[in-house]
Scaffold this active site. Structure first.
Site, PDB file in Angstrom:
ATOM      1  N   GLY A 162      16.476 -14.895   0.326  1.00  0.00           N
ATOM      2  CA  GLY A 162      17.250 -15.799  -0.533  1.00  0.00           C
ATOM      3  C   GLY A 162      16.359 -16.504  -1.536  1.00  0.00           C
ATOM      4  O   GLY A 162      16.531 -17.692  -1.816  1.00  0.00           O
ATOM      5  N   ARG A 165      19.655 -10.280  -3.095  1.00  0.00           N
ATOM      6  CA  ARG A 165      20.446  -9.183  -3.678  1.00  0.00           C
ATOM      7  C   ARG A 165      20.266  -9.112  -5.180  1.00  0.00           C
ATOM      8  O   ARG A 165      20.268  -8.046  -5.763  1.00  0.00           O
ATOM      9  CB  ARG A 165      21.930  -9.391  -3.338  1.00  0.00           C
ATOM     10  CG  ARG A 165      22.229  -9.222  -1.857  1.00  0.00           C
ATOM     11  CD  ARG A 165      23.607  -9.732  -1.526  1.00  0.00           C
ATOM     12  NE  ARG A 165      23.728 -11.156  -1.861  1.00  0.00           N
ATOM     13  CZ  ARG A 165      24.820 -11.880  -1.707  1.00  0.00           C
ATOM     14  NH1 ARG A 165      25.911 -11.314  -1.230  1.00  0.00           N
ATOM     15  NH2 ARG A 165      24.845 -13.160  -2.017  1.00  0.00           N
ATOM     16  N   VAL A 208      20.638  -8.974   3.351  1.00  0.00           N
ATOM     17  CA  VAL A 208      20.190  -9.179   4.743  1.00  0.00           C
ATOM     18  C   VAL A 208      21.261  -8.800   5.762  1.00  0.00           C
ATOM     19  O   VAL A 208      20.985  -8.686   6.950  1.00  0.00           O
ATOM     20  CB  VAL A 208      19.705 -10.630   5.004  1.00  0.00           C
ATOM     21  CG1 VAL A 208      18.510 -10.990   4.134  1.00  0.00           C
ATOM     22  CG2 VAL A 208      20.836 -11.637   4.829  1.00  0.00           C
ATOM     23  N   ASN A 254      15.791 -17.929   4.951  1.00  0.00           N
ATOM     24  CA  ASN A 254      16.494 -18.927   4.139  1.00  0.00           C
ATOM     25  C   ASN A 254      17.839 -18.433   3.616  1.00  0.00           C
ATOM     26  O   ASN A 254      18.737 -19.230   3.373  1.00  0.00           O
ATOM     27  CB  ASN A 254      15.564 -19.316   2.972  1.00  0.00           C
ATOM     28  CG  ASN A 254      16.291 -20.039   1.859  1.00  0.00           C
ATOM     29  OD1 ASN A 254      16.630 -21.209   1.988  1.00  0.00           O
ATOM     30  ND2 ASN A 254      16.539 -19.334   0.761  1.00  0.00           N
ATOM     31  N   SER A 277      20.723 -26.572   9.375  1.00  0.00           N
ATOM     32  CA  SER A 277      21.466 -27.555   8.575  1.00  0.00           C
ATOM     33  C   SER A 277      21.904 -28.680   9.498  1.00  0.00           C
ATOM     34  O   SER A 277      22.017 -28.477  10.717  1.00  0.00           O
ATOM     35  CB  SER A 277      22.710 -26.901   7.971  1.00  0.00           C
ATOM     36  OG  SER A 277      23.571 -27.879   7.406  1.00  0.00           O
ATOM     37  N   TYR A 286      31.168 -22.201   9.122  1.00  0.00           N
ATOM     38  CA  TYR A 286      29.816 -22.457   8.595  1.00  0.00           C
ATOM     39  C   TYR A 286      29.017 -23.273   9.615  1.00  0.00           C
ATOM     40  O   TYR A 286      27.856 -22.945   9.916  1.00  0.00           O
ATOM     41  CB  TYR A 286      29.873 -23.184   7.244  1.00  0.00           C
ATOM     42  CG  TYR A 286      28.488 -23.521   6.716  1.00  0.00           C
ATOM     43  CD1 TYR A 286      27.634 -22.514   6.272  1.00  0.00           C
ATOM     44  CD2 TYR A 286      28.015 -24.827   6.724  1.00  0.00           C
ATOM     45  CE1 TYR A 286      26.344 -22.809   5.812  1.00  0.00           C
ATOM     46  CE2 TYR A 286      26.736 -25.136   6.268  1.00  0.00           C
ATOM     47  CZ  TYR A 286      25.903 -24.121   5.818  1.00  0.00           C
ATOM     48  OH  TYR A 286      24.625 -24.419   5.374  1.00  0.00           O
ATOM     49  N   PRO A 289      18.505 -29.477   6.657  1.00  0.00           N
ATOM     50  CA  PRO A 289      18.825 -30.522   5.670  1.00  0.00           C
ATOM     51  C   PRO A 289      20.291 -30.925   5.656  1.00  0.00           C
ATOM     52  O   PRO A 289      21.167 -30.177   6.090  1.00  0.00           O
ATOM     53  CB  PRO A 289      18.489 -29.855   4.322  1.00  0.00           C
ATOM     54  CG  PRO A 289      17.894 -28.524   4.625  1.00  0.00           C
ATOM     55  CD  PRO A 289      18.318 -28.165   6.013  1.00  0.00           C
ATOM     56  N   GLY A 290      20.516 -32.115   5.059  1.00  0.00           N
ATOM     57  CA  GLY A 290      21.860 -32.536   4.655  1.00  0.00           C
ATOM     58  C   GLY A 290      22.092 -32.044   3.238  1.00  0.00           C
ATOM     59  O   GLY A 290      21.796 -30.885   2.932  1.00  0.00           O
ATOM     60  N   PHE A 311      24.490 -23.839  -3.765  1.00  0.00           N
ATOM     61  CA  PHE A 311      25.215 -23.766  -2.487  1.00  0.00           C
ATOM     62  C   PHE A 311      26.715 -24.099  -2.631  1.00  0.00           C
ATOM     63  O   PHE A 311      27.568 -23.351  -2.146  1.00  0.00           O
ATOM     64  CB  PHE A 311      24.534 -24.729  -1.501  1.00  0.00           C
ATOM     65  CG  PHE A 311      25.193 -24.837  -0.159  1.00  0.00           C
ATOM     66  CD1 PHE A 311      24.905 -23.929   0.846  1.00  0.00           C
ATOM     67  CD2 PHE A 311      26.103 -25.855   0.104  1.00  0.00           C
ATOM     68  CE1 PHE A 311      25.509 -24.037   2.100  1.00  0.00           C
ATOM     69  CE2 PHE A 311      26.705 -25.970   1.347  1.00  0.00           C
ATOM     70  CZ  PHE A 311      26.410 -25.056   2.337  1.00  0.00           C
TER      71      PHE A 311
HETATM   72  P1  NDP Z   1      21.706 -21.133  -2.964  1.00  0.00           P
HETATM   73  O1  NDP Z   1      23.113 -20.656  -3.085  1.00  0.00           O
HETATM   74  O2  NDP Z   1      21.094 -21.798  -4.150  1.00  0.00           O
HETATM   75  O3  NDP Z   1      20.758 -19.934  -2.482  1.00  0.00           O
HETATM   76  C1  NDP Z   1      21.152 -19.045  -1.473  1.00  0.00           C
HETATM   77  C2  NDP Z   1      20.243 -17.832  -1.476  1.00  0.00           C
HETATM   78  O4  NDP Z   1      20.657 -16.958  -0.406  1.00  0.00           O
HETATM   79  C3  NDP Z   1      20.324 -17.051  -2.765  1.00  0.00           C
HETATM   80  O5  NDP Z   1      19.027 -16.718  -3.177  1.00  0.00           O
HETATM   81  C4  NDP Z   1      21.095 -15.794  -2.392  1.00  0.00           C
HETATM   82  O6  NDP Z   1      20.600 -14.671  -3.133  1.00  0.00           O
HETATM   83  C5  NDP Z   1      20.699 -15.645  -0.911  1.00  0.00           C
HETATM   84  N1  NDP Z   1      21.640 -14.815  -0.186  1.00  0.00           N
HETATM   85  C6  NDP Z   1      22.939 -15.065   0.099  1.00  0.00           C
HETATM   86  N2  NDP Z   1      23.487 -14.023   0.733  1.00  0.00           N
HETATM   87  C7  NDP Z   1      22.508 -13.088   0.858  1.00  0.00           C
HETATM   88  C8  NDP Z   1      22.452 -11.786   1.418  1.00  0.00           C
HETATM   89  N3  NDP Z   1      23.530 -11.224   1.987  1.00  0.00           N
HETATM   90  N4  NDP Z   1      21.290 -11.116   1.377  1.00  0.00           N
HETATM   91  C9  NDP Z   1      20.201 -11.653   0.805  1.00  0.00           C
HETATM   92  N5  NDP Z   1      20.183 -12.881   0.260  1.00  0.00           N
HETATM   93  C10 NDP Z   1      21.334 -13.590   0.284  1.00  0.00           C
HETATM   94  O7  NDP Z   1      21.722 -22.134  -1.707  1.00  0.00           O
HETATM   95  P2  NDP Z   1      20.544 -22.973  -0.991  1.00  0.00           P
HETATM   96  O8  NDP Z   1      19.232 -22.713  -1.616  1.00  0.00           O
HETATM   97  O9  NDP Z   1      21.013 -24.371  -0.892  1.00  0.00           O
HETATM   98  O10 NDP Z   1      20.625 -22.350   0.468  1.00  0.00           O
HETATM   99  C11 NDP Z   1      19.516 -21.807   1.163  1.00  0.00           C
HETATM  100  C12 NDP Z   1      19.700 -22.040   2.657  1.00  0.00           C
HETATM  101  O11 NDP Z   1      19.705 -23.437   2.928  1.00  0.00           O
HETATM  102  C13 NDP Z   1      21.016 -21.500   3.236  1.00  0.00           C
HETATM  103  O12 NDP Z   1      20.742 -20.897   4.476  1.00  0.00           O
HETATM  104  C14 NDP Z   1      21.867 -22.736   3.407  1.00  0.00           C
HETATM  105  O13 NDP Z   1      22.827 -22.583   4.408  1.00  0.00           O
HETATM  106  C15 NDP Z   1      20.801 -23.748   3.765  1.00  0.00           C
HETATM  107  N6  NDP Z   1      21.173 -25.137   3.560  1.00  0.00           N
HETATM  108  C16 NDP Z   1      21.582 -25.600   2.330  1.00  0.00           C
HETATM  109  C17 NDP Z   1      21.940 -26.915   2.165  1.00  0.00           C
HETATM  110  C18 NDP Z   1      22.458 -27.454   0.869  1.00  0.00           C
HETATM  111  O14 NDP Z   1      23.054 -28.545   0.867  1.00  0.00           O
HETATM  112  N7  NDP Z   1      22.237 -26.788  -0.247  1.00  0.00           N
HETATM  113  C19 NDP Z   1      21.828 -27.882   3.293  1.00  0.00           C
HETATM  114  C20 NDP Z   1      21.426 -27.277   4.527  1.00  0.00           C
HETATM  115  C21 NDP Z   1      21.077 -25.975   4.650  1.00  0.00           C
HETATM  116  P3  NDP Z   1      21.467 -13.485  -3.733  1.00  0.00           P
HETATM  117  O15 NDP Z   1      22.844 -14.038  -4.030  1.00  0.00           O
HETATM  118  O16 NDP Z   1      20.712 -13.068  -4.962  1.00  0.00           O
HETATM  119  O17 NDP Z   1      21.463 -12.432  -2.661  1.00  0.00           O
HETATM  120  C1  8X3 Z   2      24.706 -27.600   3.986  1.00  0.00           C
HETATM  121  C2  8X3 Z   2      24.971 -29.044   4.189  1.00  0.00           C
HETATM  122  O1  8X3 Z   2      26.777 -30.727   4.855  1.00  0.00           O
HETATM  123  O2  8X3 Z   2      27.377 -28.991   3.232  1.00  0.00           O
HETATM  124  O3  8X3 Z   2      24.373 -26.973   5.167  1.00  0.00           O
HETATM  125  O4  8X3 Z   2      27.091 -28.450   5.542  1.00  0.00           O
HETATM  126  S1  8X3 Z   2      26.624 -29.305   4.482  1.00  0.00           S
END
Ligand code: NDP
Ligand code: 8X3
Length: 254
Positions: free
Chosen positions: A13, A38, A62, A88, A141, A154, A184-185, A191
């Protein structure tokens, strides 16, 4: 603090948000980066901006177990000894009530957040054990600690990540391989746009008046966890913005 110079770091990711921020931070410390996602064009753009780093790109979904196996087993020999795996890649889809939920959304979250993380772990960690070095960082998370209305599936996937991080730590006891869950929150990335299927205005409103965490804040924590002395394992880090107290308790400034 240990040096990351020439350590091989695989980030899933990496095309957006926290993964891309990790790529920048680890590149700055001299690590060699395997960047997976992707959207190859996004990875190529990122790689162009990190000119000084050695980078290997993987166009990878993935959720596809045989693609993950093939990607890991066909890494060139100079890239195959992965030191740090950052699991990630992940996403949320909508805030539907469970009894009204969409099957495709459920499968996407379960297949990415749980099964994708498992596939990467299964194909990368045996090499770490054999080499006697390695660190797995999973993106959990606060949703894995507290369920909120509409979060159902989720939250269940992130509760699974919590259990898998704990289980992996137990199963690696007696090896030097480390396991950390960073939970994280609210972090403002793509996202919420992904959660609301591209509704940018709704996504913006999630973070309005909150002063949310940034992707760099999370990369900073991951960097800290992976640079401690080799005998130190940071098991779990929970972090949220100052204006957030729980998944449902948020203070919004006008
Ligand atoms: P983004 O949407 O900005 O990034 C998500 C990344 O995941 C992208 O690079 C996307 O790439 C990749 N991804 C999604 N599906 C696939 C797949 N099937 N295969 C490969 N890569 C994939 O979100 P965040 O950076 O915020 O999220 C990263 C992680 O942090 C996640 O696991 C999320 O649950 C977690 N998180 C986020 C929070 C938030 O508030 N933002 C809080 C807590 C946790 P591509 O689409 O190019 O494949
Ligand atoms: C992402 C944070 O609060 O949207 O994991 O679930 S929350």
């Amino acid at each position: 603090m240990i040096s990351l110079e020439n350590q091989i770091v695989l980030i899933t990711g990496a095309s957006s948000g926290i993964g891309a921020a990790c790529a920048k931070m680890f590149a700055g410390a001299g690590a060699k980066l395997i960047l997976a996602a992707r959207r190859l064009e996004r990875l190529e753009e990122l790689a162009k901006s990190l000119t000084s780093a050695q980078i290997h790109l993987l166009e990878l979904d993935v959720r596809d177990r045989s693609a993950v196996e093939s990607a890991i087993s066909h890494l060139p020999s100079s890239w195959s000894d992965i030191d740090i795996l950052i699991n990630n890649a992940g996403l949320s889809r909508r805030l539907d009530k469970l009894h009204e939920g969409d099957f495709q959304d459920w499968e996407e979250m379960i297949d990415t957040n749980i099964k994708g993380l498992l596939y990467l772990t299964r194909y990368v960690v045996p090499g770490m054990v054999n080499r006697g070095r390695g660190h797995v960082v999973n993106l959990g998370s606060i949703a894995g600690h507290q369920t909120y209305p509409g979060g159902n599936v989720y939250c269940a996937t992130k509760a699974a990540v919590k259990a898998l991080s704990e289980g992996l730590k137990q199963d690696l006891l007696g090896t030097p391989v480390r396991v950390t869950s960073v939970d994280p929150g609210m972090v403002e990335t793509e996202f919420s746009q992904v959660r609301f299927h591209g509704d940018v205005d709704r996504a913006k409103r999630v973070y309005q008046g909150v002063n949310p965490l940034t992707a760099d804040d999370i990369a900073d924590v991951i960097f800290f966890c992976t640079t401690r002395s080799p005998h130190v394992n940071i098991n779990e880090v929970i972090l949220m913005p100052v204006n957030q107290a729980s998944a449902t308790l948020v203070h919004r400034q006008p």
